[in-house]
Design a protein around this motif. Structure first.
Motif, PDB file in Angstrom:
ATOM      1  N   LYS A 287       4.183   7.252  -1.029  1.00  0.00           N
ATOM      2  CA  LYS A 287       3.830   5.902  -1.471  1.00  0.00           C
ATOM      3  C   LYS A 287       4.481   4.860  -0.574  1.00  0.00           C
ATOM      4  CE  LYS A 287       4.687   2.674  -5.223  1.00  0.00           C
ATOM      5  NZ  LYS A 287       5.376   2.474  -6.513  1.00  0.00           N
ATOM      6  N   ILE A 290       2.702   4.555   2.754  1.00  0.00           N
ATOM      7  CA  ILE A 290       1.464   3.780   2.670  1.00  0.00           C
ATOM      8  C   ILE A 290       1.778   2.293   2.604  1.00  0.00           C
ATOM      9  CG2 ILE A 290      -0.577   3.304   1.268  1.00  0.00           C
ATOM     10  CD1 ILE A 290      -0.492   6.233   0.360  1.00  0.00           C
ATOM     11  N   GLU A 291       2.740   1.935   1.743  1.00  0.00           N
ATOM     12  CA  GLU A 291       3.103   0.530   1.599  1.00  0.00           C
ATOM     13  C   GLU A 291       3.582  -0.049   2.923  1.00  0.00           C
ATOM     14  OE1 GLU A 291       5.989   0.797  -1.496  1.00  0.00           O
ATOM     15  OE2 GLU A 291       4.535   0.367  -3.083  1.00  0.00           O
ATOM     16  N   VAL A 294       0.530  -0.517   5.304  1.00  0.00           N
ATOM     17  CA  VAL A 294      -0.420  -1.538   4.859  1.00  0.00           C
ATOM     18  C   VAL A 294       0.209  -2.940   4.873  1.00  0.00           C
ATOM     19  CG1 VAL A 294      -1.866  -2.288   2.916  1.00  0.00           C
ATOM     20  CG2 VAL A 294      -1.689   0.137   3.469  1.00  0.00           C
ATOM     21  N   ASP A 300      -4.328  -5.312   0.477  1.00  0.00           N
ATOM     22  CA  ASP A 300      -3.312  -5.034  -0.534  1.00  0.00           C
ATOM     23  C   ASP A 300      -3.422  -3.564  -0.902  1.00  0.00           C
ATOM     24  OD1 ASP A 300      -2.343  -7.696  -0.818  1.00  0.00           O
ATOM     25  OD2 ASP A 300      -4.086  -8.198  -2.057  1.00  0.00           O
ATOM     26  N   PHE A 301      -2.283  -2.872  -0.924  1.00  0.00           N
ATOM     27  CA  PHE A 301      -2.271  -1.475  -1.361  1.00  0.00           C
ATOM     28  C   PHE A 301      -2.164  -1.449  -2.884  1.00  0.00           C
ATOM     29  CE2 PHE A 301       0.644   2.103  -2.580  1.00  0.00           C
ATOM     30  CZ  PHE A 301      -0.338   3.075  -2.582  1.00  0.00           C
ATOM     31  N   GLU A 303      -1.896   0.921  -6.300  1.00  0.00           N
ATOM     32  CA  GLU A 303      -1.589   2.253  -6.837  1.00  0.00           C
ATOM     33  C   GLU A 303      -2.148   2.338  -8.260  1.00  0.00           C
ATOM     34  OE1 GLU A 303       2.185   5.275  -7.480  1.00  0.00           O
ATOM     35  OE2 GLU A 303       2.522   3.119  -7.338  1.00  0.00           O
ATOM     36  N   PRO A 375      -5.757   6.753  -1.933  1.00  0.00           N
ATOM     37  CA  PRO A 375      -5.168   5.410  -1.854  1.00  0.00           C
ATOM     38  C   PRO A 375      -6.271   4.367  -1.952  1.00  0.00           C
ATOM     39  CG  PRO A 375      -4.441   6.804  -0.024  1.00  0.00           C
ATOM     40  CD  PRO A 375      -5.572   7.517  -0.694  1.00  0.00           C
ATOM     41  N   LEU A 377      -7.286   0.413  -0.859  1.00  0.00           N
ATOM     42  CA  LEU A 377      -7.017  -0.817  -0.118  1.00  0.00           C
ATOM     43  C   LEU A 377      -7.946  -1.901  -0.643  1.00  0.00           C
ATOM     44  CD1 LEU A 377      -6.726   0.526   3.544  1.00  0.00           C
ATOM     45  CD2 LEU A 377      -4.938   0.257   1.830  1.00  0.00           C
ATOM     46  N   PRO A 414      -8.605   5.943   2.822  1.00  0.00           N
ATOM     47  CA  PRO A 414      -8.476   5.262   1.528  1.00  0.00           C
ATOM     48  C   PRO A 414      -9.820   4.692   1.075  1.00  0.00           C
ATOM     49  CG  PRO A 414      -6.834   4.476   3.112  1.00  0.00           C
ATOM     50  CD  PRO A 414      -7.848   5.264   3.879  1.00  0.00           C
TER      51      PRO A 414
END
Length: 570
Positions: A287, A290-291, A294, A300-301, A303, A375, A377, A414
């Motif tokens: 996680k 990914i954050e 991005v 914006d990611f 979850e 994921p 986006l 994603p």
């Protein structure tokens, strides 16, 4: 090492291990005799031969000394060779008398080392979660060792006591190290979050160990797991409740299981950790990775927290979403690839969710990401366009370039969510009277070009399907309508979203509230606003009229936002 063996053979009572053995002089002589034979290369010795040689040539009289053999078996210093698969307690005296025994691995290690010194991890803070797991898995290994021998040995045997002592030391060490640790320990946080008791924790760690090591094909079986936490058959029966359908581990979907039928009838359950939980625990940095990737992008990611079954939608819409998920299922895509219908095996689809604001379009997109374990986006199209006035064409290219760059870094594709995509999708101006119209048309042409070659899963949300350019509409394989809730659905939403622990007036009329035509987002806003007002009273009791006042304000205002989308079951 050799000196320990020499001393024991010369005078067992002067050996370093004498006090550890916890046996009498006659039993000591039996061990000495077995060690002498072992050195001569005779590993397995008949019990009757030992007893007749050491105590009486008369076999009947020698049988009277069988208790010495049983004591050594219970202590774990010798093992029965000919009945290695049978519990010691199940053997009769005559069976033991006519069997062969040999020195146990525990005794051989003890005579070599001269002590029961235990190798315990140092009480220093954990540097990462892998060090923590190493100690926890060492702890589970001891439970497994105890499970293997406790049916054969006395609870007071040296072998049992040795393992119990080691277990206690390791458990205390783990607790001390956790107190000193400042780094994140995902597994420990999970145990604390779900409030697992000691036995649930052992079962959970045992399955997690098997996920990491795949070292024992029986480690997932119900009986194997129950043996880890049970001292006897009665306790094993009681502990079955920890693995039944009403248990915390099953009902809260920490464990999943399959039922397998045995070759000789009956069945057993095979347990697995929930895949989502396992991924989070085994890849705790995923996680954060990914954050980090991005963070510098235009996206914006997101979850997702809830699956599709927890989103309140009209039955027709829910049915269409479920059909969509089936059509982009990995198994289906694999078959399409085999049949030559599709080139790759990745999920590819372009979807439009359309309908009034507040009907659940965005939250449904989130739930699809959760169902597909992808994921998400998210891009607020209207904000991006207003932020880059005059550079729309450039930024449409940037949108897709950054998406593909993120795909490359993550090694996965994603889901791309374009919220409020009306600016992208609206009909192009046929007669461009101004430079703004020309720029807008050019931006849409670039978007259409990018959309044509997009090979991932894209979801666009819009309020009006009628305003979409037909060229764009043709590029979307799925168009799903999100309608305002009916009276029945509004009543369900009111029931789900009203505070459960609050007090309500007698005769509180939820049917009256449900009669007002509101979207789900509006119902939630109204409940929040009403709650603030009621909370300020000396007697905070909710009345039907309190909500009606807020409904009138909401209906009379121009507020019609889609920021609060969809609703979660409580």
């Amino acid at each position: 090492m050799i000196q320990n063996i020499k001393v024991f053979l010369q005078n067992p009572k002067k050996s370093k291990i004498y006090d550890i053995l916890n046996i009498n002089d006659d039993e000591l002589q039996i061990l000495k005799k077995l060690l002498e034979e072992y050195i001569e290369g005779n590993e397995d010795i008949k019990v009757r031969n030992i007893l007749t040689e050491l105590f009486s040539e008369d076999k009947i009289k020698a049988l009277e000394y069988i208790g010495y053999i049983k004591k050594l078996l219970e202590e774990g210093w010798i093992v029965i060779s000919s009945f290695s698969q049978i519990k010691n307690n199940d053997l009769s005296i005559l069976e033991i008398f006519n069997s062969s025994v040999s020195l146990s691995v525990a005794f051989l290690k003890l005579i070599e080392q001269g002590s029961l010194d235990l190798v315990i991890p140092e009480k220093t803070p954990y540097n990462d979660h892998l060090e923590y797991l190493h100690d926890q898995f060492l702890r589970i290994e001891i439970y497994e060792q105890l499970s293997n021998i406790k049916s054969n040995y006395s609870k007071e045997s040296a072998s049992i006591k040795r393992l119990q002592s080691k277990l206690k030391l390791i458990e205390n060490t783990i607790k001390e190290k956790i107190k000193k640790t400042k780094v994140e320990l995902p597994v420990q946080n999970f145990i604390k979050e779900y409030e697992l008791n000691e036995k649930e924790e052992i079962l959970f760690l045992a399955l997690l160990k098997e996920e990491y090591t795949s070292s024992n094909e029986n480690a997932r079986e119900q009986n194997y797991l129950l043996n880890l936490i049970s001292d006897d058959e009665i306790e094993r029966i009681k502990n079955r409740a920890l693995l039944d359908d009403n248990s915390k581990l099953i009902s809260e979907e920490i464990f999943e299981y399959d039922e397998l039928f045995g070759a000789f009838g009956g069945y057993t359950k095979i347990y697995f950790l929930n895949e989502d939980i396992l991924n989070e625990l085994i890849h705790p940095k995923k996680k954060h990775k990914i954050e980090h990737i991005v963070r510098e992008s235009i996206f914006d990611f997101i979850e997702p927290k809830k699956g599709l079954d927890e989103v309140i939608l009209p039955s027709k819409t829910k049915e269409m979403i479920n059909t969509l998920l089936k059509q982009i299922d990995k198994r289906v895509l694999k078959l399409l690839k085999e049949w030559g219908i599709k080139e790759g095996s990745d999920i590819e689809a372009k979807i439009i969710f359309y309908g009034p604001p507040g009907t659940g379009k965005t939250l449904t997109a989130h739930s699809i990401a959760k169902e597909l374990d992808k994921p998400l986006l998210s891009l607020d199209s209207s904000k991006i366009l207003s932020m880059y006035v005059g550079e729309s064409e450039k930024n449409v290219r940037r949108l897709f370039d950054e998406y593909y760059s993120i795909c490359e870094k993550l090694k996965t594709k994603p889901i791309l969510l374009l919220n409020e995509a009306d600016q992208f999708l609206s009909s192009r101006t046929t007669a461009a009277f101004s430079s703004a119209d020309k720029m807008h048309n050019q931006m849409q042409n670039i978007f259409l070009e990018q959309l044509e070659k997009f090979d991932g899963l894209l979801i666009a949300t819009t309020n009006l399907l009628e305003t979409i350019d037909s060229a764009f509409s043709r590029r979307f394989e799925y168009k799903i309508l999100f309608e305002k809730p009916t009276f029945k659905e509004r009543k369900k939403l009111w029931k789900l979203k009203l505070p459960k622990s609050a007090q309500y007036e007698e005769g509180f009329d939820i049917n009256k509230l449900s009669s007002f035509e509101l979207t789900g987002a509006q119902i939630e806003v109204i409940i929040k606003n009403t709650a603030y007002k009621v909370a300020m009273r000396k007697k905070p009791v909710f009345k039907t009229e309190d909500f009606i006042e807020e409904i009138k304000k909401e209906k009379g205002s121009a507020f019609d936002s889609e920021k609060e989308l969809g609703f979660i079951k409580v």
